[in-house]
Design a protein around this motif. Structure first.
Motif, PDB file in Angstrom:
ATOM      1  N   VAL A  89       0.910  -1.256  -0.043  1.00 27.75           N
ATOM      2  CA  VAL A  89      -0.176   0.079   0.037  1.00 27.75           C
ATOM      3  C   VAL A  89       1.021   1.213  -0.010  1.00 27.75           C
ATOM      4  O   VAL A  89       1.986   1.239   0.750  1.00 27.75           O
ATOM      5  CB  VAL A  89      -0.723   0.045   1.257  1.00 27.75           C
ATOM      6  N   SER A  90       0.439   2.209  -0.854  1.00 26.24           N
ATOM      7  CA  SER A  90       1.370   3.523  -0.922  1.00 26.24           C
ATOM      8  C   SER A  90       0.320   4.581  -1.271  1.00 26.24           C
ATOM      9  O   SER A  90       0.192   4.818  -2.512  1.00 26.24           O
ATOM     10  CB  SER A  90       2.391   3.325  -1.875  1.00 26.24           C
ATOM     11  N   GLU A  91      -0.106   5.181  -0.087  1.00 20.39           N
ATOM     12  CA  GLU A  91      -0.930   6.553  -0.359  1.00 20.39           C
ATOM     13  C   GLU A  91      -0.182   7.710   0.075  1.00 20.39           C
ATOM     14  O   GLU A  91       0.397   7.880   1.566  1.00 20.39           O
ATOM     15  CB  GLU A  91      -2.170   6.311   0.530  1.00 20.39           C
ATOM     16  N   PRO A  92      -0.034   8.693  -0.761  1.00 15.49           N
ATOM     17  CA  PRO A  92       0.854   9.929  -0.236  1.00 15.49           C
ATOM     18  C   PRO A  92       0.014  10.710   0.832  1.00 15.49           C
ATOM     19  O   PRO A  92      -1.318  10.770   0.938  1.00 15.49           O
ATOM     20  CB  PRO A  92       0.706  10.704  -1.424  1.00 15.49           C
ATOM     21  N   ALA A  93       0.798  11.108   1.786  1.00 14.91           N
ATOM     22  CA  ALA A  93       0.316  11.768   2.902  1.00 14.91           C
ATOM     23  C   ALA A  93       1.567  12.818   3.524  1.00 14.91           C
ATOM     24  O   ALA A  93       2.508  12.054   3.857  1.00 14.91           O
ATOM     25  CB  ALA A  93      -0.140  11.232   3.833  1.00 14.91           C
ATOM     26  N   GLY A  94       1.424  14.022   3.610  1.00  9.38           N
ATOM     27  CA  GLY A  94       2.519  14.671   4.245  1.00  9.38           C
ATOM     28  C   GLY A  94       2.179  14.504   5.931  1.00  9.38           C
ATOM     29  O   GLY A  94       1.138  13.795   6.185  1.00  9.38           O
ATOM     30  N   LEU A  95       3.099  15.003   6.600  1.00 11.33           N
ATOM     31  CA  LEU A  95       3.133  14.878   8.050  1.00 11.33           C
ATOM     32  C   LEU A  95       1.739  15.110   8.733  1.00 11.33           C
ATOM     33  O   LEU A  95       1.082  14.470   9.432  1.00 11.33           O
ATOM     34  CB  LEU A  95       4.287  15.264   8.680  1.00 11.33           C
ATOM     35  N   ALA A  96       1.191  16.240   8.176  1.00  5.50           N
ATOM     36  CA  ALA A  96      -0.013  16.684   8.912  1.00  5.50           C
ATOM     37  C   ALA A  96      -1.046  15.847   8.513  1.00  5.50           C
ATOM     38  O   ALA A  96      -2.182  16.052   9.169  1.00  5.50           O
ATOM     39  CB  ALA A  96      -0.092  18.136   8.303  1.00  5.50           C
ATOM     40  N   ASP A 104      -1.996   2.586  10.357  1.00  3.66           N
ATOM     41  CA  ASP A 104      -1.990   1.254  10.395  1.00  3.66           C
ATOM     42  C   ASP A 104      -2.254   0.565   9.089  1.00  3.66           C
ATOM     43  O   ASP A 104      -1.932  -0.504   8.881  1.00  3.66           O
ATOM     44  CB  ASP A 104      -3.523   1.204  11.008  1.00  3.66           C
ATOM     45  N   ARG A 105      -2.933   1.153   8.113  1.00  7.96           N
ATOM     46  CA  ARG A 105      -3.107   0.620   6.689  1.00  7.96           C
ATOM     47  C   ARG A 105      -1.773   0.325   6.192  1.00  7.96           C
ATOM     48  O   ARG A 105      -1.631  -0.652   5.590  1.00  7.96           O
ATOM     49  CB  ARG A 105      -3.927   1.602   5.895  1.00  7.96           C
ATOM     50  N   HIS A 106      -1.043   1.234   6.317  1.00 11.78           N
ATOM     51  CA  HIS A 106       0.461   1.015   5.477  1.00 11.78           C
ATOM     52  C   HIS A 106       1.293  -0.199   6.256  1.00 11.78           C
ATOM     53  O   HIS A 106       1.763  -1.160   5.653  1.00 11.78           O
ATOM     54  CB  HIS A 106       1.232   2.024   5.395  1.00 11.78           C
ATOM     55  N   PRO A 144       9.524  12.689   0.383  1.00  9.67           N
ATOM     56  CA  PRO A 144       8.669  13.404   0.822  1.00  9.67           C
ATOM     57  C   PRO A 144       6.944  13.131   0.549  1.00  9.67           C
ATOM     58  O   PRO A 144       7.134  12.411  -0.469  1.00  9.67           O
ATOM     59  CB  PRO A 144       8.581  14.884   0.172  1.00  9.67           C
ATOM     60  N   THR A 145       6.289  13.443   1.449  1.00 12.79           N
ATOM     61  CA  THR A 145       4.752  12.830   1.279  1.00 12.79           C
ATOM     62  C   THR A 145       4.744  11.349   1.167  1.00 12.79           C
ATOM     63  O   THR A 145       3.384  10.943   1.307  1.00 12.79           O
ATOM     64  CB  THR A 145       4.032  13.566  -0.065  1.00 12.79           C
ATOM     65  N   HIS A 146       5.864  10.347   1.501  1.00  9.10           N
ATOM     66  CA  HIS A 146       5.516   9.131   1.788  1.00  9.10           C
ATOM     67  C   HIS A 146       6.391   8.536   2.841  1.00  9.10           C
ATOM     68  O   HIS A 146       6.938   7.612   2.771  1.00  9.10           O
ATOM     69  CB  HIS A 146       6.256   8.411   0.484  1.00  9.10           C
ATOM     70  N   ALA A 147       6.485   9.624   4.065  1.00  8.03           N
ATOM     71  CA  ALA A 147       7.276   9.095   4.937  1.00  8.03           C
ATOM     72  C   ALA A 147       6.858   7.634   5.745  1.00  8.03           C
ATOM     73  O   ALA A 147       7.700   6.879   6.116  1.00  8.03           O
ATOM     74  CB  ALA A 147       7.348  10.295   6.016  1.00  8.03           C
ATOM     75  N   THR A 148       5.526   7.692   5.794  1.00  6.10           N
ATOM     76  CA  THR A 148       5.023   6.311   6.576  1.00  6.10           C
ATOM     77  C   THR A 148       5.105   5.072   5.495  1.00  6.10           C
ATOM     78  O   THR A 148       5.689   4.120   5.905  1.00  6.10           O
ATOM     79  CB  THR A 148       3.559   6.657   6.749  1.00  6.10           C
TER      80      THR A 148
END
Ligand SMILES: NC(=O)c1ccc[n+]([C@@H]2O[C@H](COP(=O)([O-])OP(=O)(O)OC[C@H]3O[C@@H](n4cnc5c(N)ncnc54)[C@H](OP(=O)(O)O)[C@@H]3O)[C@@H](O)[C@H]2O)c1
Length: 176
Positions: A89-96, A104-106, A144-148
């Motif tokens: 699973v790879s969904e972009p998200a910045g820290l905020a 949990d999904r990742h 960036p935007t994929h830290a998790t």
């Protein structure tokens, strides 16, 4: 036919890179088992690959589904020559925007599920077999935007280093 008579399990093999891996290994003679979450996708993948490929419907993030996948391999073949964990699973998200659910999904699919698959499948992996856990360059550098996502793949790399040491120790004491 470099993979003739080799039993291969591709977890997350109904689309994307996993389907390409399953397709290529089947073309090389492997007996391919592939998994996916939806039967419609699994059936389509099996039709595309042909060569006797077998589909298993299951959620890689669910430990009981993982157990069932391994039971299928145990009852049909009694072994796995190559266990390939591709689901991701790879969904972009910045820290905020990195919510607990996003985390949990990742981690559930990218890190916990390969651990569960290795736990359930390791007794089917004999001498000369292989386990391939699909990582990412994100596991070794900042994205960036994929830290998790990157953290899940870094954790997976860490798991692999420890399992490699653990298996080396086990096989050192195994009968020839
Ligand atoms: N594409 C890239 O540039 C790239 C780069 C580096 C690493 N990777 C890694 O390569 C692998 C495959 O990537 P991809 O690009 O082919 O991604 P993709 O097209 O999104 O495919 C991901 C696969 O994982 C399956 N999957 C996701 N969650 C699952 C679950 N809970 N149970 C079972 N299957 C599940 C998906 O099935 P559904 O159809 O059911 O969602 C799909 O077959 C991943 O591990 C990814 O992190 C990809």
């Amino acid at each position: 036919m470099r993979m003739k008579n080799k039993v291969v399990l591709v977890i997350g093999g109904a689309s994307g890179i996993g389907l390409a891996i399953a397709d290529r290994l089947a073309a090389e003679g492997a007996e391919v088992f592939l998994t996916g979450r939806r039967s419609i996708d699994v059936d389509a993948a099996v039709d595309k690959i042909g060569n006797g490929a077998i589909g298993i419907v299951g959620d890689a993030g669910d430990s009981s589904d993982i157990e069932k996948m391994m039971e299928t391999l145990r009852s049909k073949k009694g072994r796995i020559d190559a266990l390939i964990f591709n689901a991701g699973v790879s969904e972009p998200a910045g820290l905020a925007n990195s919510t607990p659910d996003h985390f949990d999904r990742h981690f559930s699919v990218n890190t916990r599920a390969p651990m569960l698959a290795m736990r359930a499948g390791s007794s089917l992996l004999g001498k000369g077999s292989a386990a391939l856990l699909i990582g990412s360059i994100a596991g070794v550098k900042g994205v960036p935007t994929h830290a998790t996502y990157a953290a899940t793949k870094a954790a997976l790399r860490s798991y692999v280093r420890s399992w490699t040491a653990e298996f080396a120790e086990l096989y050192r004491h195994a009968p020839a």
